[in-house]
Design a protein around this motif. Structure first.
Motif, PDB file in Angstrom:
ATOM      1  N   MET A 162       0.817  -1.203   0.000  1.00  0.00           N
ATOM      2  CA  MET A 162       0.000   0.000   0.000  1.00  0.00           C
ATOM      3  C   MET A 162       0.856   1.261   0.000  1.00  0.00           C
ATOM      4  O   MET A 162       0.489   2.252  -0.592  1.00  0.00           O
ATOM      5  N   ARG A 163       1.998   1.211   0.683  1.00  0.00           N
ATOM      6  CA  ARG A 163       2.869   2.389   0.721  1.00  0.00           C
ATOM      7  C   ARG A 163       3.468   2.684  -0.651  1.00  0.00           C
ATOM      8  O   ARG A 163       3.691   3.838  -0.996  1.00  0.00           O
ATOM      9  N   ARG A 164       3.740   1.629  -1.414  1.00  0.00           N
ATOM     10  CA  ARG A 164       4.304   1.843  -2.750  1.00  0.00           C
ATOM     11  C   ARG A 164       3.314   2.607  -3.633  1.00  0.00           C
ATOM     12  O   ARG A 164       3.719   3.449  -4.430  1.00  0.00           O
ATOM     13  N   PHE A 165       2.039   2.283  -3.502  1.00  0.00           N
ATOM     14  CA  PHE A 165       1.022   2.977  -4.287  1.00  0.00           C
ATOM     15  C   PHE A 165       0.960   4.450  -3.901  1.00  0.00           C
ATOM     16  O   PHE A 165       0.827   5.323  -4.762  1.00  0.00           O
ATOM     17  N   ALA A 166       1.101   4.743  -2.609  1.00  0.00           N
ATOM     18  CA  ALA A 166       1.088   6.139  -2.157  1.00  0.00           C
ATOM     19  C   ALA A 166       2.309   6.882  -2.682  1.00  0.00           C
ATOM     20  O   ALA A 166       2.202   8.031  -3.134  1.00  0.00           O
ATOM     21  N   TYR A 167       3.472   6.236  -2.647  1.00  0.00           N
ATOM     22  CA  TYR A 167       4.681   6.867  -3.189  1.00  0.00           C
ATOM     23  C   TYR A 167       4.551   7.103  -4.685  1.00  0.00           C
ATOM     24  O   TYR A 167       4.971   8.133  -5.202  1.00  0.00           O
ATOM     25  N   CYS A 168       3.960   6.145  -5.369  1.00  0.00           N
ATOM     26  CA  CYS A 168       3.760   6.280  -6.818  1.00  0.00           C
ATOM     27  C   CYS A 168       2.840   7.459  -7.120  1.00  0.00           C
ATOM     28  O   CYS A 168       3.098   8.238  -8.046  1.00  0.00           O
ATOM     29  N   LYS A 169       1.778   7.633  -6.355  1.00  0.00           N
ATOM     30  CA  LYS A 169       0.871   8.756  -6.559  1.00  0.00           C
ATOM     31  C   LYS A 169       1.570  10.091  -6.304  1.00  0.00           C
ATOM     32  O   LYS A 169       1.373  11.050  -7.047  1.00  0.00           O
ATOM     33  N   VAL A 170       2.416  10.149  -5.282  1.00  0.00           N
ATOM     34  CA  VAL A 170       3.140  11.389  -4.983  1.00  0.00           C
ATOM     35  C   VAL A 170       4.111  11.723  -6.102  1.00  0.00           C
ATOM     36  O   VAL A 170       4.201  12.871  -6.551  1.00  0.00           O
ATOM     37  N   VAL A 171       4.843  10.726  -6.576  1.00  0.00           N
ATOM     38  CA  VAL A 171       5.798  10.955  -7.665  1.00  0.00           C
ATOM     39  C   VAL A 171       5.080  11.393  -8.935  1.00  0.00           C
ATOM     40  O   VAL A 171       5.506  12.344  -9.615  1.00  0.00           O
TER      41      VAL A 171
END
Length: 56
Positions: A1-10
C-alpha cells in the motif's frame, strides 16, 4: 500500500512540474501570430536593454 502512495506522490509532482514547464514555455515563447508582437523573452533583460525606451 505504501508503494502505491509513493507512486501517486511521484506522479503528482511530475505532473505539476510538466505543467509549470509548459506554462513557462508558452509565456516566454515568441508570438508569431500577433500583429503587435511583444518581446516577452528574457533576452533583452539579460542584455540590459530597457523596454520602457521602446514604448516611447
Amino acid at each position: 500500500m505504501r508503494r502505491f502512495a509513493y507512486c501517486k506522490v511521484v506522479l503528482t509532482t511530475s505532473l505539476v512540474w510538466v505543467l509549470v514547464d509548459v506554462f513557462l514555455l508558452l509565456y516566454f515563447s515568441e508570438c508569431n501570430k500577433c500583429d503587435d508582437r511583444k518581446d516577452r523573452s528574457l533576452l533583452p533583460a539579460l542584455r540590459g536593454e530597457s523596454t520602457l525606451s521602446k514604448q516611447a
